[in-house]
Write an enzyme that holds these catalytic residues in place. Structure first.
Site, PDB file in Angstrom:
ATOM      1  N   ASP A  83      -0.231  15.390  -1.732  1.00 58.06           N
ATOM      2  CA  ASP A  83       0.550  14.151  -1.843  1.00 58.06           C
ATOM      3  C   ASP A  83       1.130  14.047  -3.259  1.00 58.06           C
ATOM      4  O   ASP A  83       0.391  14.148  -4.250  1.00 58.06           O
ATOM      5  CB  ASP A  83      -0.416  12.976  -1.560  1.00 58.06           C
ATOM      6  CG  ASP A  83       0.299  11.648  -1.392  1.00 58.06           C
ATOM      7  OD1 ASP A  83       1.475  11.652  -0.982  1.00 58.06           O
ATOM      8  OD2 ASP A  83      -0.336  10.607  -1.660  1.00 58.06           O
ATOM      9  N   HIS A  84       2.430  13.879  -3.364  1.00 57.59           N
ATOM     10  CA  HIS A  84       3.109  13.687  -4.660  1.00 57.59           C
ATOM     11  C   HIS A  84       2.846  14.790  -5.685  1.00 57.59           C
ATOM     12  O   HIS A  84       2.444  14.503  -6.823  1.00 57.59           O
ATOM     13  CB  HIS A  84       2.745  12.323  -5.278  1.00 57.59           C
ATOM     14  CG  HIS A  84       3.281  11.165  -4.505  1.00 57.59           C
ATOM     15  ND1 HIS A  84       4.594  10.763  -4.558  1.00 57.59           N
ATOM     16  CD2 HIS A  84       2.681  10.338  -3.620  1.00 57.59           C
ATOM     17  CE1 HIS A  84       4.773   9.733  -3.744  1.00 57.59           C
ATOM     18  NE2 HIS A  84       3.621   9.457  -3.152  1.00 57.59           N
ATOM     19  N   HIS A 182       4.258   1.705  -3.247  1.00 62.03           N
ATOM     20  CA  HIS A 182       2.825   2.008  -3.212  1.00 62.03           C
ATOM     21  C   HIS A 182       1.997   0.778  -3.605  1.00 62.03           C
ATOM     22  O   HIS A 182       2.491  -0.098  -4.301  1.00 62.03           O
ATOM     23  CB  HIS A 182       2.509   3.153  -4.181  1.00 62.03           C
ATOM     24  CG  HIS A 182       3.081   4.460  -3.746  1.00 62.03           C
ATOM     25  ND1 HIS A 182       4.048   5.128  -4.445  1.00 62.03           N
ATOM     26  CD2 HIS A 182       2.831   5.221  -2.665  1.00 62.03           C
ATOM     27  CE1 HIS A 182       4.367   6.244  -3.814  1.00 62.03           C
ATOM     28  NE2 HIS A 182       3.643   6.321  -2.724  1.00 62.03           N
ATOM     29  N   LYS A 186       3.426  -5.216  -2.330  1.00 61.50           N
ATOM     30  CA  LYS A 186       4.704  -4.592  -1.980  1.00 61.50           C
ATOM     31  C   LYS A 186       5.862  -5.582  -1.956  1.00 61.50           C
ATOM     32  O   LYS A 186       6.995  -5.204  -2.178  1.00 61.50           O
ATOM     33  CB  LYS A 186       4.588  -3.923  -0.604  1.00 61.50           C
ATOM     34  CG  LYS A 186       3.502  -2.845  -0.555  1.00 61.50           C
ATOM     35  CD  LYS A 186       3.510  -2.162   0.783  1.00 61.50           C
ATOM     36  CE  LYS A 186       2.284  -1.288   1.009  1.00 61.50           C
ATOM     37  NZ  LYS A 186       2.140  -0.219   0.033  1.00 61.50           N
ATOM     38  N   SER A 216       1.001   1.012   3.811  1.00 65.24           N
ATOM     39  CA  SER A 216      -0.169   0.184   4.147  1.00 65.24           C
ATOM     40  C   SER A 216       0.274  -1.227   4.492  1.00 65.24           C
ATOM     41  O   SER A 216       1.280  -1.722   3.987  1.00 65.24           O
ATOM     42  CB  SER A 216      -1.152   0.155   2.969  1.00 65.24           C
ATOM     43  OG  SER A 216      -1.898   1.347   2.949  1.00 65.24           O
ATOM     44  N   ASN A 256       2.407   7.323   5.465  1.00 63.69           N
ATOM     45  CA  ASN A 256       1.354   7.492   4.450  1.00 63.69           C
ATOM     46  C   ASN A 256       0.537   6.223   4.236  1.00 63.69           C
ATOM     47  O   ASN A 256       1.101   5.152   3.966  1.00 63.69           O
ATOM     48  CB  ASN A 256       1.998   7.847   3.111  1.00 63.69           C
ATOM     49  CG  ASN A 256       2.468   9.280   3.056  1.00 63.69           C
ATOM     50  OD1 ASN A 256       2.568   9.950   4.078  1.00 63.69           O
ATOM     51  ND2 ASN A 256       2.745   9.769   1.859  1.00 63.69           N
ATOM     52  N   ASP A 258      -2.900   4.790   2.158  1.00 65.74           N
ATOM     53  CA  ASP A 258      -4.011   4.916   1.222  1.00 65.74           C
ATOM     54  C   ASP A 258      -4.604   3.540   0.913  1.00 65.74           C
ATOM     55  O   ASP A 258      -5.804   3.314   1.057  1.00 65.74           O
ATOM     56  CB  ASP A 258      -3.528   5.603  -0.073  1.00 65.74           C
ATOM     57  CG  ASP A 258      -4.684   5.937  -0.995  1.00 65.74           C
ATOM     58  OD1 ASP A 258      -5.852   5.714  -0.606  1.00 65.74           O
ATOM     59  OD2 ASP A 258      -4.447   6.421  -2.113  1.00 65.74           O
TER      60      ASP A 258
HETATM   61  P1  13P Z   1       0.067   2.830   0.306  1.00 61.85           P
HETATM   62  O1  13P Z   1      -0.230   2.487  -1.118  1.00 61.85           O
HETATM   63  O2  13P Z   1       0.946   1.798   0.931  1.00 61.85           O
HETATM   64  O3  13P Z   1      -1.162   3.069   1.099  1.00 61.85           O
HETATM   65  O4  13P Z   1       0.909   4.199   0.301  1.00 61.85           O
HETATM   66  C1  13P Z   1       0.265   5.433   0.131  1.00 61.85           C
HETATM   67  C2  13P Z   1       1.212   6.546  -0.081  1.00 61.85           C
HETATM   68  O5  13P Z   1       2.413   6.439   0.094  1.00 61.85           O
HETATM   69  C3  13P Z   1       0.625   7.832  -0.502  1.00 61.85           C
HETATM   70  O6  13P Z   1       1.601   8.788  -0.758  1.00 61.85           O
HETATM   71  O1  G3H Z   2       0.825   7.649  -3.497  1.00 64.72           O
HETATM   72  C1  G3H Z   2      -0.222   7.337  -4.034  1.00 64.72           C
HETATM   73  C2  G3H Z   2      -1.514   7.457  -3.330  1.00 64.72           C
HETATM   74  O2  G3H Z   2      -2.008   6.173  -3.021  1.00 64.72           O
HETATM   75  C3  G3H Z   2      -2.484   8.261  -4.135  1.00 64.72           C
HETATM   76  O3  G3H Z   2      -2.936   7.529  -5.226  1.00 64.72           O
HETATM   77  O4  G3H Z   2      -2.716   9.122  -7.140  1.00 64.72           O
HETATM   78  O5  G3H Z   2      -4.268   7.140  -7.245  1.00 64.72           O
HETATM   79  O6  G3H Z   2      -4.810   9.095  -5.794  1.00 64.72           O
HETATM   80  P1  G3H Z   2      -3.732   8.274  -6.428  1.00 64.72           P
HETATM   81 ZN    ZN Z   3       3.355   8.057  -1.671  1.00 67.57          ZN
END
Ligand code: 13P
Ligand code: G3H
Ligand code: ZN
Length: 314
Positions: A83-84, A182, A186, A216, A256, A258
């Protein structure tokens, strides 16, 4: 069965009007909660690992946990996704570590720089049978009271640019900016998403899978528990579930999540500590937290419309 990539999942999701849940994992309890929900609902799954998760848990521990999940659920297609990823080296490392999908997030670069780094990742990943997600546009809420319409448009993904980006990079899926962001805060006013951006890309590139980050919902149940038991998140607001279902029926094939996992975990731990101040056995608060994650993910799979879809994605 081994880890799979996301090609078949996205083909099926696009064709049949659902989206695959991509859940962030940072430890054993989060992973177990997600896996038991998936196993009961028979849904395809993307487990995603951020750079922060790699640093926190170390890749070898996360990989071992995921390997057990894959081994114990041979009827469920599971992809392991970065992710990212912020640069070529991180993505290369993850390809070398056995990820089946990586994201290169070059959205902070100029259009040309984003294309350059994405192309570099695509070339390396494809040579190793790994699929690539990229990002175009900048995540952020659409709040006309706060930002002028022109500014909003400037941050959303431009559909014509998306076509050029996809064609020039050869990327497998694209994360689009449609008004989500994120975290737990939001929107300040009524949530709004730019469904027209999805529609336009869908028209220009039928069949191409899009990804929705920041998806989310900030569920009331967990927000209320957190606020009741000593937390302070009164203004938290997420993407309404109807909007997620609507996007999943369109070209959005990966969603996605988290923050909702974090809030479920935090809410349950706070509740246990408040109700049993003498509790100090981690199993007694991480256990309920894991159960809360399971119940929440089961619910999400229906919002995404992907429950029961595991077999067709194998
Ligand atoms: P949320 O913060 O809305 O759960 O998004 C997570 C996300 O996009 C991780 O890449
Ligand atoms: O896109 C972000 C995700 O919620 C991951 O977050 O980089 O704090 O693990 P993190
Ligand atoms: Zn993301």
């Amino acid at each position: 069965m081994a880890l799979v990539d996301t090609k078949k999942m996205f083909q099926m999701a696009y064709k049949n009007g659902y989206a695959v849940g991509a859940f962030n994992v940072n430890n054993m309890e989060i992973t177990q909660g997600i896996i038991s929900a998936i196993a009961e609902e028979k849904a395809p799954l993307i487990l995603q690992i951020s750079r922060g998760a790699r640093e926190y848990a170390s890749m070898s521990y996360l990989r071992a946990i995921i390997d057990v999940a894959v081994e114990e659920n041979p009827d469920i297609p599971i992809a392991m996704h970065l992710d990212h990823g912020d640069n070529f080296e991180t993505c290369k490392q993850c390809v070398d570590d056995g990820f089946t999908s990586v994201m290169i997030d070059g959205s902070h670069h100029s259009f040309e720089e984003n294309i350059k780094v994405t192309k570099q990742v695509v070339e390396y990943a494809h040579a190793h049978n790994v699929v690539v997600e990229a990002e175009l546009g900048q995540l952020g809420g659409i709040e006309e009271d706060v930002v002028g319409v022109d500014d909003v448009a400037a941050h959303l993904t431009d559909p014509n640019q998306a076509v050029e980006f996809i064609e020039r990079t050869g990327v497998d899926s694209l994360a689009v900016a449609i008004g989500t962001s994120h975290g737990a805060y939001k929107f300040k006013t009524e949530p709004k998403l730019a469904f027209d951006v999805i529609e336009k890309i869908q028209k220009l590139m039928p069949g191409f899978p899009l990804v929705m980050h920041g998806s989310s919902s900030v569920l009331k149940e967990f927000k209320d528990l957190i606020n009741k038991y000593g937390g302070k998140m009164p203004d938290a607001m997420g993407v309404p579930e109807e909007a997620i279902t609507r996007a999943a029926k369109m070209a959005i094939c990966k969603v996605n999540i988290d923050t909702d996992l974090r809030m479920a975990l935090t809410a349950k731990i706070r509740q246990v500590f408040a109700e049993k101040p003498g509790e100090f056995d981690p199993r007694k608060y991480l256990g309920p937290a894991r159960e809360a994650i399971k119940a929440m993910v089961k619910h999400k799979l229906h919002v995404l419309n992907c429950a029961g879809r595991a077999a067709e994605c194998l």
